[in-house]
Write an enzyme that holds these catalytic residues in place. Structure first.
Site, PDB file in Angstrom:
ATOM      1  N   HIS A 104     -28.753   3.389-103.214  1.00 43.56           N
ATOM      2  CA  HIS A 104     -29.825   3.293-102.224  1.00 43.56           C
ATOM      3  C   HIS A 104     -30.311   4.684-101.835  1.00 43.56           C
ATOM      4  CE1 HIS A 104     -26.302   4.286 -99.903  1.00 43.56           C
ATOM      5  NE2 HIS A 104     -27.098   4.687 -98.921  1.00 43.56           N
ATOM      6  N   ASP A 106     -31.417   6.444 -98.138  1.00 40.97           N
ATOM      7  CA  ASP A 106     -31.230   6.092 -96.732  1.00 40.97           C
ATOM      8  C   ASP A 106     -32.546   5.712 -96.058  1.00 40.97           C
ATOM      9  OD1 ASP A 106     -28.511   6.449 -96.884  1.00 40.97           O
ATOM     10  OD2 ASP A 106     -28.630   8.566 -96.330  1.00 40.97           O
ATOM     11  N   HIS A 263     -28.063   7.332-103.797  1.00 42.08           N
ATOM     12  CA  HIS A 263     -26.620   7.580-103.801  1.00 42.08           C
ATOM     13  C   HIS A 263     -25.836   6.292-103.660  1.00 42.08           C
ATOM     14  CE1 HIS A 263     -27.983   7.989 -99.621  1.00 42.08           C
ATOM     15  NE2 HIS A 263     -26.790   7.573 -99.253  1.00 42.08           N
ATOM     16  N   ARG A 279     -22.184  11.283 -89.937  1.00 45.74           N
ATOM     17  CA  ARG A 279     -23.461  11.457 -90.640  1.00 45.74           C
ATOM     18  C   ARG A 279     -24.580  11.708 -89.654  1.00 45.74           C
ATOM     19  NH1 ARG A 279     -26.527   6.566 -93.714  1.00 45.74           N
ATOM     20  NH2 ARG A 279     -28.436   6.887 -92.522  1.00 45.74           N
TER      21      ARG A 279
HETATM   22  C1  OGA Z   1     -24.457   7.243 -96.082  1.00 44.49           C
HETATM   23  C2  OGA Z   1     -23.778   6.750 -97.269  1.00 44.49           C
HETATM   24  C3  OGA Z   1     -21.861   7.231 -98.558  1.00 44.49           C
HETATM   25  C4  OGA Z   1     -20.405   7.374 -98.378  1.00 44.49           C
HETATM   26  O1  OGA Z   1     -23.774   7.626 -95.127  1.00 44.49           O
HETATM   27  O2  OGA Z   1     -25.690   7.283 -96.116  1.00 44.49           O
HETATM   28  O3  OGA Z   1     -24.390   6.153 -98.119  1.00 44.49           O
HETATM   29  O4  OGA Z   1     -19.752   7.781 -99.349  1.00 44.49           O
HETATM   30  N1  OGA Z   1     -22.496   7.064 -97.349  1.00 44.49           N
HETATM   31  O5  OGA Z   1     -19.891   7.069 -97.303  1.00 44.49           O
HETATM   32 MN    MN Z   2     -26.549   6.227 -97.625  1.00 44.53          MN
END
Ligand code: OGA
Ligand code: MN
Length: 288
Positions: A104, A106, A263, A279
């Site tokens: 995806h 974000d 990602h 995050r």
């Molecule tokens: C995010 C995500 C990936 C992870 O926080 O946007 O996709 O490895 N995390 O936690």
């Molecule tokens: Mn993400």
């Protein structure tokens, strides 16, 4: 001390050294990082130690910040910090447990998806000396550039629907019965339409925006044709030659450009193996 940038081999990513993210950075260091972020899409900083306040200060060098719609996972004192974690407290998740289970970008389910995101690793699971819970990033710009001319022509002008509900439906299909949005969260995130190929607002590079996590269907195609094209594009974007796999260590900060990337979080761990990251999420513009 000024930040040093070393590009990884391959299509995406760079390591940044000689910088302490707990400190205020001068204008020249900020510019070095902004340029590197635009050039390499994913920046990896090792051995950092930042409080939520310091992470927020660092994040604001790159733009203004989002407060995530999944409010149950926000940091109590700092709502612009989203807690990503599988840890339970009093039987409840302290953070979003499977933030990136599907490939995806974000917030691509919003009219204005996120420009970038920053993750700070605090606890990382491991088993018999092997680190679990890796994250992969794909350069959807490199993937777009590798498409044959005829395919790029076919994609021109096509739009698709994106929705956060798609991710929750997939989680439920995959057996996660607790995955549920509140009525208010559903209200706040109606499906949106974006192009399937977008242009980077700074570099003007084109990249593929459709992603497995959020895209429901391509407009104007039959159900079958839409699914076939989406699956073809997803498989193409995530080929090893376009990806970087990050093996986390506590103290890592990884920041990425959401425009030319997708990602995926590898969900290969479970309690009592604990995973905890903070995050922050940068606001972005409407894709074009
Ligand atoms: C995010 C995500 C990936 C992870 O926080 O946007 O996709 O490895 N995390 O936690
Ligand atoms: Mn993400």
């Amino acid at each position: 001390m000024s930040p040093q940038i070393e590009a990884f081999d391959g299509a995406i990513g760079a390591a940044v050294t000689d910088v302490d993210l707990s400190q205020d950075l001068d204008a020249s260091s900020q510019k070095t990082l902004i340029d590197a972020w635009n050039a390499h899409s994913v920046l990896v900083f090792r051995d950092q130690k930042v409080t939520p306040e310091q992470l927020l200060r660092f994040s604001r060098y790159f733009g203004s910040l989002e407060t995530h719609v999944l409010e149950q996972y926000l940091h109590r004192e700092h709502p612009e910090v989203l807690v990503v974690s599988n840890i339970l407290k009093d039987g409840k998740n302290i953070g979003i447990p499977d933030a990136g289970r599907y490939w995806h970008t974000d917030l691509s389910y919003l009219a204005e998806p996120s420009r970038g995101s920053i993750l700070y690793a605090i606890e990382i699971p491991e088993e018999n000396g092997e680190t679990l819970g890796n994250t992969l990033w794909a350069s959807t710009a490199a993937a777009y550039e590798a498409l044959p001319e005829a395919k790029r022509k076919q994609l021109e002008g096509l739009t698709a629907e994106y929705s956060l509900g798609n991710r929750f439906n997939k989680l439920v299909e995959d057996g996660n019965k607790d995955a549920k949005m509140s009525a208010e969260q559903i209200d706040k995130t109606p499906p949106v339409t974006h192009p399937i190929v977008r242009t980077h607002p700074i570099t003007a590079r084109k990249s593929i925006l459709v992603n497995e996590g959020h895209t429901t269907h391509i407009h104007g195609l039959s159900e079958v044709d839409s699914r076939t094209l989406l699956e073809e594009l997803w498989a193409h974007c995530t080929k090893p030659e376009f990806t970087y796999r990050h093996v986390w260590q506590p103290g890592d900060v990884v920041m990425w450009d959401n425009v030319p990337t997708q990602h995926l979080a590898v969900c290969d761990y479970a309690l009592p193996q604990r995973r905890l990251l903070h995050r922050t999420t940068l606001t972005g513009d409407r894709p074009y």
